[in-house]
Design an enzyme around this catalytic site. Structure first.
Site, PDB file in Angstrom:
ATOM      1  N   GLY A 122      37.982  93.334  71.937  1.00  0.00           N
ATOM      2  CA  GLY A 122      38.390  92.200  72.778  1.00  0.00           C
ATOM      3  C   GLY A 122      39.490  92.612  73.746  1.00  0.00           C
ATOM      4  O   GLY A 122      39.442  92.308  74.945  1.00  0.00           O
TER       5      GLY A 122
ATOM      6  N   ASP B  82      51.861  95.440  72.135  1.00  0.00           N
ATOM      7  CA  ASP B  82      52.207  94.853  70.847  1.00  0.00           C
ATOM      8  C   ASP B  82      52.531  93.399  71.122  1.00  0.00           C
ATOM      9  O   ASP B  82      53.205  93.075  72.106  1.00  0.00           O
ATOM     10  CB  ASP B  82      53.391  95.576  70.198  1.00  0.00           C
ATOM     11  CG  ASP B  82      53.433  95.297  68.702  1.00  0.00           C
ATOM     12  OD1 ASP B  82      52.382  95.434  68.039  1.00  0.00           O
ATOM     13  OD2 ASP B  82      54.493  94.919  68.184  1.00  0.00           O
ATOM     14  N   SER B  83      51.995  92.531  70.285  1.00  0.00           N
ATOM     15  CA  SER B  83      52.143  91.112  70.569  1.00  0.00           C
ATOM     16  C   SER B  83      52.325  90.328  69.284  1.00  0.00           C
ATOM     17  O   SER B  83      52.111  90.851  68.191  1.00  0.00           O
ATOM     18  CB  SER B  83      50.916  90.607  71.331  1.00  0.00           C
ATOM     19  OG  SER B  83      49.747  90.881  70.593  1.00  0.00           O
TER      20      SER B  83
ATOM     21  N   PHE C  61      41.182  84.351  68.682  1.00  0.00           N
ATOM     22  CA  PHE C  61      41.407  84.998  67.386  1.00  0.00           C
ATOM     23  C   PHE C  61      42.802  84.615  66.909  1.00  0.00           C
ATOM     24  O   PHE C  61      43.527  83.875  67.591  1.00  0.00           O
ATOM     25  CB  PHE C  61      41.272  86.528  67.527  1.00  0.00           C
ATOM     26  CG  PHE C  61      42.383  87.154  68.337  1.00  0.00           C
ATOM     27  CD1 PHE C  61      42.369  87.077  69.718  1.00  0.00           C
ATOM     28  CD2 PHE C  61      43.457  87.789  67.728  1.00  0.00           C
ATOM     29  CE1 PHE C  61      43.398  87.637  70.477  1.00  0.00           C
ATOM     30  CE2 PHE C  61      44.498  88.353  68.470  1.00  0.00           C
ATOM     31  CZ  PHE C  61      44.447  88.271  69.849  1.00  0.00           C
ATOM     32  N   GLY C  62      43.199  85.156  65.771  1.00  0.00           N
ATOM     33  CA  GLY C  62      44.571  84.986  65.283  1.00  0.00           C
ATOM     34  C   GLY C  62      44.997  83.530  65.208  1.00  0.00           C
ATOM     35  O   GLY C  62      44.299  82.678  64.641  1.00  0.00           O
TER      36      GLY C  62
ATOM     37  N   LYS D 129      41.970  81.391  79.173  1.00  0.00           N
ATOM     38  CA  LYS D 129      43.020  81.951  78.310  1.00  0.00           C
ATOM     39  C   LYS D 129      43.586  83.236  78.927  1.00  0.00           C
ATOM     40  O   LYS D 129      44.801  83.411  78.983  1.00  0.00           O
ATOM     41  CB  LYS D 129      42.472  82.240  76.900  1.00  0.00           C
ATOM     42  CG  LYS D 129      43.575  82.762  75.991  1.00  0.00           C
ATOM     43  CD  LYS D 129      43.128  83.235  74.623  1.00  0.00           C
ATOM     44  CE  LYS D 129      44.250  84.047  73.986  1.00  0.00           C
ATOM     45  NZ  LYS D 129      43.863  84.803  72.807  1.00  0.00           N
TER      46      LYS D 129
HETATM   47  P1  IMP Z   1      48.701  93.133  67.796  1.00  0.00           P
HETATM   48  O1  IMP Z   1      49.380  93.089  69.104  1.00  0.00           O
HETATM   49  O2  IMP Z   1      47.271  93.520  67.889  1.00  0.00           O
HETATM   50  O3  IMP Z   1      49.478  93.883  66.778  1.00  0.00           O
HETATM   51  O4  IMP Z   1      48.609  91.608  67.325  1.00  0.00           O
HETATM   52  C1  IMP Z   1      49.589  90.960  66.612  1.00  0.00           C
HETATM   53  C2  IMP Z   1      49.112  89.661  66.025  1.00  0.00           C
HETATM   54  O5  IMP Z   1      49.658  88.606  66.819  1.00  0.00           O
HETATM   55  C3  IMP Z   1      47.609  89.381  66.000  1.00  0.00           C
HETATM   56  O6  IMP Z   1      47.006  89.895  64.854  1.00  0.00           O
HETATM   57  C4  IMP Z   1      47.578  87.871  65.989  1.00  0.00           C
HETATM   58  O7  IMP Z   1      47.835  87.407  64.697  1.00  0.00           O
HETATM   59  C5  IMP Z   1      48.778  87.513  66.875  1.00  0.00           C
HETATM   60  N1  IMP Z   1      48.345  87.352  68.267  1.00  0.00           N
HETATM   61  C6  IMP Z   1      48.642  88.160  69.315  1.00  0.00           C
HETATM   62  N2  IMP Z   1      48.068  87.709  70.440  1.00  0.00           N
HETATM   63  C7  IMP Z   1      47.384  86.608  70.086  1.00  0.00           C
HETATM   64  C8  IMP Z   1      46.550  85.704  70.826  1.00  0.00           C
HETATM   65  O8  IMP Z   1      46.307  85.836  72.035  1.00  0.00           O
HETATM   66  N3  IMP Z   1      46.022  84.694  70.110  1.00  0.00           N
HETATM   67  C9  IMP Z   1      46.230  84.517  68.771  1.00  0.00           C
HETATM   68  N4  IMP Z   1      46.976  85.320  68.055  1.00  0.00           N
HETATM   69  C10 IMP Z   1      47.553  86.376  68.696  1.00  0.00           C
END
Ligand code: IMP
Length: 197
Positions: free
Chosen positions: A13, A70-71, A155-156, A178
């Site tokens: 994604g 990283d988010s 997701f998430g 989005k």
């Molecule tokens: P990473 O940046 O892939 O480590 O993501 C960190 C976590 O933050 C993800 O597994 C989600 O739980 C959450 N997250 C980050 N961006 C989003 C988004 O756009 N929608 C929903 N959850 C998010």
């Protein structure tokens, strides 16, 4: 700047979204799995540290420039949690659904006006593994945590993230909408501008 740039993630994604938004730049984004790059431990205490760790590792393993993001979600009533631990909020083997359920449980007594939250995204571009001045871009998306999940896109935490301007959850938004609003979309647009200049 032509050639391949490694994306320090194997999330399809994210790859699609990045390829789309970064298409004005003259390089191809290739996931690190194509070069057999392993995942690195995210031991940083901030988003930016973790993004640098991932980009440096991918650049080091391939000898190519690398992008990492990283988010996570910051919830005010939880003093910024789950933050950098968003993906592992319900434990290292936890699923998105378990993370979301834990979040709702933690906020069970919190009234609507105190459920403010935001997604944060830090994107790092490193020209090579020892790049002393990585390009760092941040995007932030403000919203609120709903009391129950809505929508099936994304997701998430998307089903519980209320987007005020659209009066729906981010899982109810069309993917293009989005991407135009989100923390990741904003950070990527800044990266395009930074790399073009
Ligand atoms: P990473 O940046 O892939 O480590 O993501 C960190 C976590 O933050 C993800 O597994 C989600 O739980 C959450 N997250 C980050 N961006 C989003 C988004 O756009 N929608 C929903 N959850 C998010």
């Amino acid at each position: 700047m032509a050639g391949n740039t490694i994306l320090a993630s194997n999330n399809s994604g994210k790859l699609r979204e990045m390829q789309q938004i970064l298409s004005p730049l003259d390089f191809a984004i290739v996931p690190q799995g194509k070069y057999d790059v392993t995942e690195v431990d995210e031991t940083g205490l901030t988003f930016v540290e973790n993004a640098i760790l991932k980009a440096r590792h991918a650049a080091d393993a391939t000898g190519l420039p690398a992008i990492a993001d990283d988010s996570g979600l910051e919830v005010d009533a939880l003093h910024g949690a789950p933050g950098i631990y968003s993906a592992r909020y319900a434990g290292s083997d936890g699923t998105d659904q378990q993370n979301l359920e834990k979040l709702l449980q933690q906020l069970i007594d919190i009234p609507e006006d105190m459920r403010t939250a935001r997604f944060q995204c830090l994107i790092v571009y490193m020209r090579h593994a020892l790049d002393p001045t990585p390009v760092i871009c941040q995007g932030t998306w403000e919203g609120r945590i709903l009391t129950s999940p809505r929508g099936s896109h994304g997701f998430g935490y998307d089903p519980v993230f209320y987007v005020p301007g659209h009066d729906c959850s981010s899982a109810e938004l069309a993917p293009e909408t989005k991407n135009a609003l989100s923390h990741r979309g904003q950070a990527l647009k800044k990266l395009v501008l930074a790399l073009k200049s």
